[in-house]
Write an enzyme that holds these catalytic residues in place. Structure first.
Site, PDB file in Angstrom:
ATOM      1  N   ARG A  21      47.679  56.019  11.525  1.00 31.88           N
ATOM      2  CA  ARG A  21      47.506  56.952  10.420  1.00 31.88           C
ATOM      3  C   ARG A  21      46.538  58.049  10.844  1.00 31.88           C
ATOM      4  NH1 ARG A  21      44.707  55.876   4.502  1.00 31.88           N
ATOM      5  NH2 ARG A  21      42.845  56.312   5.740  1.00 31.88           N
TER       6      ARG A  21
ATOM      7  N   TYR B 182      38.689  62.409   1.795  1.00 32.85           N
ATOM      8  CA  TYR B 182      39.171  61.032   1.915  1.00 32.85           C
ATOM      9  C   TYR B 182      39.673  60.748   3.338  1.00 32.85           C
ATOM     10  CZ  TYR B 182      42.260  57.112   1.967  1.00 32.85           C
ATOM     11  OH  TYR B 182      42.861  55.940   2.328  1.00 32.85           O
TER      12      TYR B 182
ATOM     13  N   ASP C 190      48.162  59.902   4.614  1.00 27.61           N
ATOM     14  CA  ASP C 190      47.926  59.537   3.214  1.00 27.61           C
ATOM     15  C   ASP C 190      47.437  60.765   2.452  1.00 27.61           C
ATOM     16  OD1 ASP C 190      47.223  58.394   0.807  1.00 27.61           O
ATOM     17  OD2 ASP C 190      46.112  56.723   1.696  1.00 27.61           O
TER      18      ASP C 190
ATOM     19  N   HIS D 297      46.729  60.669  -0.742  1.00 28.45           N
ATOM     20  CA  HIS D 297      45.795  60.109  -1.727  1.00 28.45           C
ATOM     21  C   HIS D 297      45.878  60.751  -3.103  1.00 28.45           C
ATOM     22  CE1 HIS D 297      42.332  57.319  -2.277  1.00 28.45           C
ATOM     23  NE2 HIS D 297      43.036  56.702  -1.358  1.00 28.45           N
TER      24      HIS D 297
ATOM     25  N   GLU E 121      52.192  59.140   2.452  1.00 29.01           N
ATOM     26  CA  GLU E 121      51.797  58.165   1.433  1.00 29.01           C
ATOM     27  C   GLU E 121      51.141  58.841   0.242  1.00 29.01           C
ATOM     28  OE1 GLU E 121      49.110  55.351   3.107  1.00 29.01           O
ATOM     29  OE2 GLU E 121      48.457  54.571   1.166  1.00 29.01           O
TER      30      GLU E 121
ATOM     31  N   GLU F 193      49.991  51.627  -3.951  1.00 32.62           N
ATOM     32  CA  GLU F 193      48.804  50.770  -3.792  1.00 32.62           C
ATOM     33  C   GLU F 193      48.048  50.595  -5.102  1.00 32.62           C
ATOM     34  OE1 GLU F 193      46.963  53.098  -0.687  1.00 32.62           O
ATOM     35  OE2 GLU F 193      45.310  53.633  -1.981  1.00 32.62           O
TER      36      GLU F 193
ATOM     37  N   ARG G 193      54.056  50.096  -1.251  1.00 28.05           N
ATOM     38  CA  ARG G 193      52.685  50.044  -0.722  1.00 28.05           C
ATOM     39  C   ARG G 193      51.758  49.066  -1.450  1.00 28.05           C
ATOM     40  NH1 ARG G 193      49.910  50.339   2.795  1.00 28.05           N
ATOM     41  NH2 ARG G 193      48.301  51.832   2.273  1.00 28.05           N
TER      42      ARG G 193
ATOM     43  N   GLU H 179      49.538  47.688   7.006  1.00 32.93           N
ATOM     44  CA  GLU H 179      48.260  48.379   7.208  1.00 32.93           C
ATOM     45  C   GLU H 179      47.216  47.361   7.682  1.00 32.93           C
ATOM     46  OE1 GLU H 179      46.522  49.902   3.594  1.00 32.93           O
ATOM     47  OE2 GLU H 179      45.464  51.491   4.662  1.00 32.93           O
TER      48      GLU H 179
ATOM     49  N   TRP I 244      41.106  61.344  -7.028  1.00 34.56           N
ATOM     50  CA  TRP I 244      40.526  60.913  -5.758  1.00 34.56           C
ATOM     51  C   TRP I 244      41.466  59.961  -5.102  1.00 34.56           C
ATOM     52  CZ3 TRP I 244      39.299  56.439  -3.114  1.00 34.56           C
ATOM     53  CH2 TRP I 244      38.578  56.626  -1.907  1.00 34.56           C
TER      54      TRP I 244
HETATM   55 MG   LIG Z   1      46.450  54.694   0.708  1.00 34.13          MG
END
Ligand SMILES: [Mg+2]
Length: 409
Positions: free
Chosen positions: A147, A159, A217, A219, A243, A269, A290, A346, A409
Site C-alpha cells: 500500500r 492519514y 487508501d 480514507h 480503498e 472496514e 474490507r 492486510e 477522517w
Molecule cells: Mg483502510
C-alpha cells in the site's frame, strides 16, 4: 460442553486491546477480540455487563445458536459495539470447538484452499524519496504487495504517513491512534491530494516496474465525482485496489464512481453486517470486501458475507491493521486460508510488547501468512503480561479543512 466462565481483559501493550476469554467446564479456553479502536471500553462494558452473564451454562458447541441469541435477543441490532462484542464470543467459541476437535480452526471451515495467504504491507513517506525507500524496505521484508500513502504538499498531517522513520531509520510504520486525553487534529485539502497522488504512483511505477501489486487508501475523504476522477487518473498505474474512496455509509456513491473508472474498488472496514454490503455486492459496485472479523460479528458472519460476495466474483480483503489484536488477526487468517474467494490480507506487524501478551502460532514468510497447525486459533493470552499493561486512553485523529470545517477522517 458447558461454559463455566468468561472474562473480559482490557490491556494496552503498545496499544489497547479488548479480549474475551471463555472457559468451559472441561477446562478448554477460547479467545475472542472485541477491540474497537478509540472506543474500547464501550465494547468491554457491553460484553462484561450484557453478554458474559448470558453465556454461563450455555453449550459452547452451539455457536450459531449463541450468535443468533445475542443478535436477535438484544432487539437493538447491528452497530460496531454490538457486533464487536458478538464477534468476540463467536471467535472464542470457534477456538474452543477447534481445540476440542484437536484441529487448527481452518480445518473446520473446509480445510485449506491455498498454501499461503498473500499479505500487503503499508509503505509511507513524507516525500517521494521516502516512499521509494519504504517500498524497498517492504520488499526486503518479503511483501509481495504494498500500500502506498504519502504526504501531500500543503497539508501538514495526512492519514497513512509515519511522522518519521522508526528506530534504525528504515521502517515507516504508521500508527494513527495516539495515547492522549484528546484526539490529534489533522488537516485536509482534496484538490491538493487529487493533483499529487498520480505523481506518486508515476514515481513508484517508474522505480519498481509494472509487476508489483500496489494499493491505495483514500480514507473516506472524497465526494463521488472526486473519487471517480482519482480512479480514472490512477488507471495508468494499474492499482490492485483503491480503498474507501468515498464515505462508506453512502452505498449509492459507488455507482457513480464505478461508471467512470476501471480501477478496482475496496470498501467496508467500518461496516459491521451483511446489510451494509447488500447494494454493493448485488450491483457489483466493489471488487473487495474490507471488513474485519473483529467488527463484523466474527467468523460465522464474515463467512456468510464472503460467501454472498463470491456469487458476484467479489473477493476478500480482510481488515488487518494493528488495532486488530493477534486474536482477531488469527481468526482472519483461518478464514483466508479456507475460503475460495480470497483476495489479499492486510498485515502490519504488532509490536514486541503485544507479542509477549499474545503468543501466536501464525507466521509471515516470503510475503505469505499462515495461521499455523496448533489446535484452535493458535493464540494464547498471557494474563500476567496483559495485567502489566493497563488500559490507556487513546483516540484516532480527526480532520479539519483550511476554513476550520470538520471533514471525514
Ligand atoms: Mg483502510
Amino acid at each position: 460442553m458447558k461454559i463455566k466462565s468468561a472474562e473480559v481483559i482490557v490491556s494496552s501493550p503498545d496499544r489497547n486491546f479488548v479480549t474475551l476469554q471463555i472457559t468451559t467446564e472441561d477446562g478448554l479456553t477460547g479467545l475472542g477480540d472485541a477491540t474497537l479502536n478509540g472506543r474500547e471500553l464501550a465494547a468491554a462494558a457491553y460484553l462484561e455487563h450484557h453478554v458474559v452473564p448470558l453465556l454461563i451454562g450455555r453449550d459452547a458447541h452451539r455457536i450459531e445458536d449463541t450468535w443468533q441469541f445475542l443478535y436477535r435477543g438484544a432487539y437493538w441490532r447491528r452497530g460496531p459495539v454490538t457486533m464487536a462484542a458478538i464477534a468476540a464470543v463467536d471467535v472464542a467459541l470457534w477456538d474452543i470447538k477447534a481445540k476440542a476437535a484437536g484441529m487448527p480452526l481452518y480445518q473446520l471451515l473446509g480445510g485449506a484452499s491455498r498454501d499461503g495467504i498473500r499479505a500487503y504491507g503499508h509503505a509511507s513517506g513524507r516525500d517521494i524519496p521516502e516512499i521509494l525507500d519504504s517500498v524497498r524496505e517492504h520488499l526486503e521484508l518479503g511483501y509481495k504487495a504494498i500500500r502506498i500513502q504519502t504526504a501531500v504538499p500543503g497539508i501538514d498531517a495526512v492519514y497513512g504517513v509515519a511522522a518519521q522513520p522508526s528506530a534504525g531509520g528504515t521502517r515507516y510504520d504508521y500508527e494513527p491512534a495516539q495515547r492522549a486525553a484528546l484526539p490529534a487534529e489533522e488537516d485536509w485539502d482534496t484538490r491538493a491530494y487529487l493533483r499529487h497522488i498520480p505523481t506518486v504512483f508515476e514515481a513508484v511505477r517508474n522505480e519498481f516496474g509494472p509487476e508489483l501489486p500496489l494499493l491505495h487508501d483514500g480514507h473516506h475523504r472524497m465526494t463521488p465525482i472526486e473519487a471517480a476522477r482519482l480512479g480514472k487518473s490512477l488507471e495508468p498505474y494499474d492499482l490492485f485496489w483503491l480503498e474507501d474512496c468515498t464515505p462508506a455509509e453512502n452505498q449509492d456513491a459507488l455507482r457513480l464512481v464505478r461508471q467512470h473508472t476501471t480501477t478496482p474498488l475496496a470498501i467496508g472496514e467500518v461496516f459491521n453486517t451483511v446489510f451494509d454490503y447488500q447494494t454493493l455486492i448485488r450491483e457489483q459496485l466493489i471488487d473487495y470486501v474490507r471488513s474485519a472479523v473483529t467488527h463484523t460479528g466474527g467468523i460465522s458472519a464474515m463467512k456468510k458475507i464472503l460467501d454472498y460476495a463470491a456469487q458476484y466474483q467479489i473477493k476478500s480483503g480482510i481488515h488487518g491493521p494493528t488495532d486488530i489484536s493477534p486474536v482477531g488477526m488469527a481468526a482472519a487468517l483461518h478464514l483466508d486460508l479456507a475460503i475460495h474467494n480470497f483476495g489479499i490480507q492486510e498485515y502490519m506487524r504488532h509490536g514486541d510488547l503485544t507479542n509477549e501478551v499474545f503468543q501466536q502460532s501464525f507466521s509471515f514468510k516470503d510475503g505469505y501468512l499462515h495461521p499455523g497447525e496448533q489446535p484452535g486459533l493458535g493464540v494464547e493470552l498471557d494474563l500476567d503480561a496483559a495485567a502489566a499493561h493497563p488500559y490507556t486512553p487513546a483516540y484516532l485523529p480527526f480532520n479539519r479543512l483550511k476554513d476550520g470545517t470538520i471533514h471525514d477522517w
